[in-house]
Motif scaffolding. Structure first.
Motif, short mmCIF file in Angstrom:
data_model
loop_
_atom_site.label_atom_id
_atom_site.label_comp_id
_atom_site.label_asym_id
_atom_site.label_seq_id
_atom_site.Cartn_x
_atom_site.Cartn_y
_atom_site.Cartn_z
N THR A 106 0.83 -1.20 0.00
CA THR A 106 0.00 0.00 0.00
C THR A 106 0.87 1.25 0.00
O THR A 106 0.61 2.21 -0.75
CB THR A 106 -0.93 0.00 1.22
N ASN A 165 -6.38 4.76 -5.14
CA ASN A 165 -6.17 3.35 -4.82
C ASN A 165 -5.49 3.20 -3.46
O ASN A 165 -5.96 2.45 -2.58
CB ASN A 165 -5.32 2.73 -5.93
N LEU A 168 -7.75 4.50 -0.41
CA LEU A 168 -8.81 3.54 -0.09
C LEU A 168 -8.24 2.27 0.54
O LEU A 168 -8.77 1.76 1.53
CB LEU A 168 -9.58 3.18 -1.37
N SER A 169 -7.13 1.78 -0.01
CA SER A 169 -6.51 0.55 0.50
C SER A 169 -6.06 0.72 1.95
O SER A 169 -6.26 -0.16 2.78
CB SER A 169 -5.33 0.15 -0.38
N TRP A 171 -7.17 2.88 4.20
CA TRP A 171 -8.32 2.99 5.10
C TRP A 171 -8.94 1.62 5.37
O TRP A 171 -9.24 1.28 6.52
CB TRP A 171 -9.36 3.93 4.48
N LEU A 172 -9.13 0.82 4.32
CA LEU A 172 -9.70 -0.50 4.49
C LEU A 172 -8.80 -1.39 5.35
O LEU A 172 -9.26 -2.14 6.22
CB LEU A 172 -9.93 -1.16 3.13
N LEU A 173 -7.49 -1.31 5.10
CA LEU A 173 -6.54 -2.16 5.82
C LEU A 173 -6.55 -1.86 7.31
O LEU A 173 -6.45 -2.78 8.14
CB LEU A 173 -5.14 -1.94 5.26
N GLN A 176 -10.87 -2.44 8.58
CA GLN A 176 -11.74 -3.56 8.26
C GLN A 176 -11.03 -4.90 8.46
O GLN A 176 -9.80 -4.97 8.43
CB GLN A 176 -12.20 -3.47 6.79
N TYR A 181 -11.21 -6.40 3.57
CA TYR A 181 -10.16 -5.64 2.85
C TYR A 181 -9.90 -6.24 1.48
O TYR A 181 -9.88 -5.52 0.47
CB TYR A 181 -8.88 -5.65 3.68
N ARG A 185 -11.49 -4.02 -1.45
CA ARG A 185 -10.39 -3.33 -2.13
C ARG A 185 -10.23 -3.83 -3.55
O ARG A 185 -10.09 -3.03 -4.48
CB ARG A 185 -9.08 -3.54 -1.37
N THR A 186 -10.24 -5.15 -3.74
CA THR A 186 -10.05 -5.69 -5.09
C THR A 186 -11.14 -5.21 -6.04
O THR A 186 -10.86 -4.79 -7.17
CB THR A 186 -10.03 -7.22 -5.05
N VAL A 189 -10.86 -1.17 -6.43
CA VAL A 189 -9.67 -0.80 -7.20
C VAL A 189 -9.82 -1.23 -8.66
O VAL A 189 -9.38 -0.54 -9.57
CB VAL A 189 -8.40 -1.39 -6.56
#
Length: 215
Positions: A106, A165, A168-169, A171-173, A176, A181, A185-186, A189
């Motif tokens: 990330t 990308n 967002l990655s 924040w999710l990591l 969540q 994630y 994310r997949t 993105v």
């Protein structure tokens, strides 16, 4: 098929159709972006976090071994990826934290975004360097003014896309569960980068029509 003006060497070059260029690039994108996530998720579902990490490491080293068995050159990027995934795996397994396994990639996307944006105004932006690896365009085409402007625009487009990308990655990591994630994310993105790719393709087609030899 568009025939471009002859290069300095005197040999004519026929520019491949867009579909040919996309088929040339698609396997590299699939191998580099989609398969690693799919492999980790399969290991995660089968054996939990440790299984996902082990399978991911095995996947990277399997690619190295495959090239060695075929007696083909192992690209430096593949060797670098093998070394980095090993370090990430060791740190993640020792700490028991999935965050450490995904944090480095990330942060790498943040760096890629900065590189795209930072080179958008230089003569040889990062978007051009990437294009030279993905599509078979000759140097004399790359040096056309319309193509130089195209690569500058695309460095900006992909810099913004990669910034979205990475943001967002991250924040999710950090907020969540790892399963969420991976899935969110997949998907997100994929939509984001597909939109950027569509803009690139439309811009590229417009630039091809604007080349002097296409008039």
């Amino acid at each position: 098929m568009t025939v471009l003006a002859a290069p300095p060497e005197g040999h004519a070059f026929e520019l491949p159709k867009l579909a040919v260029l996309l088929r040339h690039a698609a396997p590299r994108v699939f191998e580099g972006m989609i398969l690693p996530v799919a492999v980790f998720y399969a290991g995660l579902v089968a054996s939990g976090f440790v299984g996902g990490v082990v399978v991911s490491v095995a996947w990277v080293y399997g690619g190295v071994l495959y090239r060695l068995l075929r007696r083909t050159t192992v690209p430096g990027g593949v060797l670098l990826a093998a070394g980095m995934v090993t370090v990430r795996a060791v740190l993640a397994l020792l700490s028991g934290s999935p965050v450490l396994f995904f944090l480095q990639p990330t942060l790498g996307v943040f760096c890629a975004s900065a590189a795209f944006l930072g080179t958008a105004r230089v003569r040889r932006p990062l978007a051009r360097r990437v294009a030279e690896d993905l599509v078979p365009l000759p140097p004399h085409v790359m040096e056309e003014p319309v193509m130089r402007r195209f690569f500058g625009r695309q460095s900006f487009v992909w810099g913004c896309a990669q910034l979205g990308n990475a943001t967002l990655s991250l924040w999710l990591l950090l907020s969540q569960p790892i399963e969420t994630y991976l899935l969110v994310r997949t998907s997100a993105v994929a939509v984001l980068l597909s939109g950027a790719a569509l803009l690139t393709v439309l811009d590229f087609r417009s630039c091809l029509r604007a080349l002097p030899s296409a008039r």
